[in-house]
Write a protein that holds these residues in place. Structure first.
Motif, short mmCIF file in Angstrom:
data_model
loop_
_atom_site.label_atom_id
_atom_site.label_comp_id
_atom_site.label_asym_id
_atom_site.label_seq_id
_atom_site.Cartn_x
_atom_site.Cartn_y
_atom_site.Cartn_z
N TRP A 13 3.43 3.03 8.44
CA TRP A 13 3.64 3.84 7.25
C TRP A 13 5.01 4.48 7.38
O TRP A 13 5.32 5.08 8.42
CB TRP A 13 2.58 4.93 7.15
CG TRP A 13 1.21 4.41 6.86
CD1 TRP A 13 0.20 4.22 7.76
CD2 TRP A 13 0.70 3.99 5.59
NE1 TRP A 13 -0.91 3.72 7.12
CE2 TRP A 13 -0.63 3.58 5.78
CE3 TRP A 13 1.24 3.94 4.31
CZ2 TRP A 13 -1.42 3.10 4.75
CZ3 TRP A 13 0.46 3.47 3.27
CH2 TRP A 13 -0.86 3.06 3.49
N LEU A 57 0.86 -1.19 0.00
CA LEU A 57 0.00 0.00 0.00
C LEU A 57 0.89 1.23 0.00
O LEU A 57 1.95 1.25 0.63
CB LEU A 57 -0.90 0.03 1.23
CG LEU A 57 -1.87 -1.12 1.46
CD1 LEU A 57 -2.84 -0.78 2.58
CD2 LEU A 57 -2.60 -1.51 0.21
N ALA A 102 -7.50 -6.37 2.63
CA ALA A 102 -6.81 -5.44 1.76
C ALA A 102 -7.82 -4.47 1.15
O ALA A 102 -8.96 -4.88 0.88
CB ALA A 102 -6.09 -6.20 0.64
N VAL A 111 -0.91 -0.87 -4.34
CA VAL A 111 -2.25 -0.30 -4.29
C VAL A 111 -2.13 1.10 -3.69
O VAL A 111 -1.64 1.27 -2.57
CB VAL A 111 -3.21 -1.16 -3.43
CG1 VAL A 111 -4.54 -0.45 -3.24
CG2 VAL A 111 -3.42 -2.53 -4.06
N GLU A 112 -2.58 2.09 -4.46
CA GLU A 112 -2.56 3.46 -3.96
C GLU A 112 -3.84 3.70 -3.16
O GLU A 112 -4.94 3.44 -3.64
CB GLU A 112 -2.48 4.46 -5.11
CG GLU A 112 -2.35 5.89 -4.62
CD GLU A 112 -2.03 6.87 -5.73
OE1 GLU A 112 -1.76 8.04 -5.40
OE2 GLU A 112 -2.05 6.48 -6.91
N VAL A 113 -3.67 4.17 -1.93
CA VAL A 113 -4.81 4.44 -1.06
C VAL A 113 -4.85 5.94 -0.78
O VAL A 113 -3.83 6.63 -0.86
CB VAL A 113 -4.72 3.65 0.27
CG1 VAL A 113 -4.75 2.16 0.02
CG2 VAL A 113 -3.48 4.03 1.06
N HIS A 164 0.71 5.85 -0.48
CA HIS A 164 -0.02 7.11 -0.68
C HIS A 164 0.98 8.24 -0.81
O HIS A 164 2.11 8.14 -0.34
CB HIS A 164 -1.04 7.38 0.44
CG HIS A 164 -0.42 7.70 1.77
ND1 HIS A 164 0.05 8.95 2.08
CD2 HIS A 164 -0.18 6.92 2.85
CE1 HIS A 164 0.54 8.93 3.32
NE2 HIS A 164 0.42 7.72 3.80
N ARG A 212 -3.63 -10.46 -1.83
CA ARG A 212 -4.71 -9.92 -1.00
C ARG A 212 -5.01 -10.85 0.18
O ARG A 212 -5.26 -10.38 1.29
CB ARG A 212 -5.95 -9.68 -1.85
CG ARG A 212 -5.76 -8.50 -2.80
CD ARG A 212 -6.98 -8.22 -3.66
NE ARG A 212 -6.74 -7.15 -4.59
CZ ARG A 212 -6.77 -5.85 -4.30
NH1 ARG A 212 -7.05 -5.45 -3.09
NH2 ARG A 212 -6.54 -4.94 -5.23
#
Length: 165
Positions: free
Chosen positions: A140, A10, A67, A91-93, A12, A56
């Protein structure tokens, strides 16, 4: 034939504001280690399973939350010196997920029900078996931090993400 794993990274933000979600490996061997002790949430691709499904599934098993149901970008397959291959999808969140009830980051994953565990022999060669979480926390981090913290075989994943975004 080499072992193949699949992982979901993930992320961002862009440029200096880019962050990725990585997980610290669980168990007594990794307890006091930080650098090179983190990983993309990942696990073995089962026979007949496609990479995206495995990534996932493993994300949910390791972090105890599903996910995000968002499109994934294939970052490629990365070969470790051991021969193991890790296929990573990104995966961009939305940045707003950080700190929200849907945030998969957690300072102590052992408090989440349903996380996957593994049996390890500890101390080594003692014959004593312990059941430990596969990962014990998730956070993160910036791309620079990820390069410092990820196991060596996964460091190229950060470069692949930068090229893809």
């Amino acid at each position: 034939m080499p072992v193949t794993s699949a992982g979901l990274l993930l992320h961002h933000g862009r440029g200096a504001d880019a962050h990725v979600l990585i997980a610290h490996m669980g168990g007594p061997f990794w307890a006091r280690k930080d650098e090179r002790a983190w990983s993309v949430p990942k696990g073995i691709v089962e026979p007949g399973e496609d990479v995206a499904t495995a990534a996932r599934r493993e994300f949910a098993e390791e972090l105890g939350v599903p996910a995000p149901d968002l499109p994934a970008v294939d970052l490629g397959a990365f070969r470790y010196s051991s021969g193991k291959v890790v296929h990573v999808l990104a995966v961009e969140v939305p940045a707003g997920i950080v700190g929200s009830p849907d945030d998969p980051a957690c300072p102590d994953l052992t408090t989440r029900p349903g996380i996957s565990t593994v049996q390890v022999e500890w101390p080594p060669r003692s014959g004593r078996r312990l059941e430990v979480p596969e990962v014990d926390r998730a956070a993160w981090v910036t791309l620079a931090e990820a390069r410092r913290l990820l196991v060596a075989g996964q460091q190229p994943v950060v470069d692949a993400l930068e090229s893809a975004t």
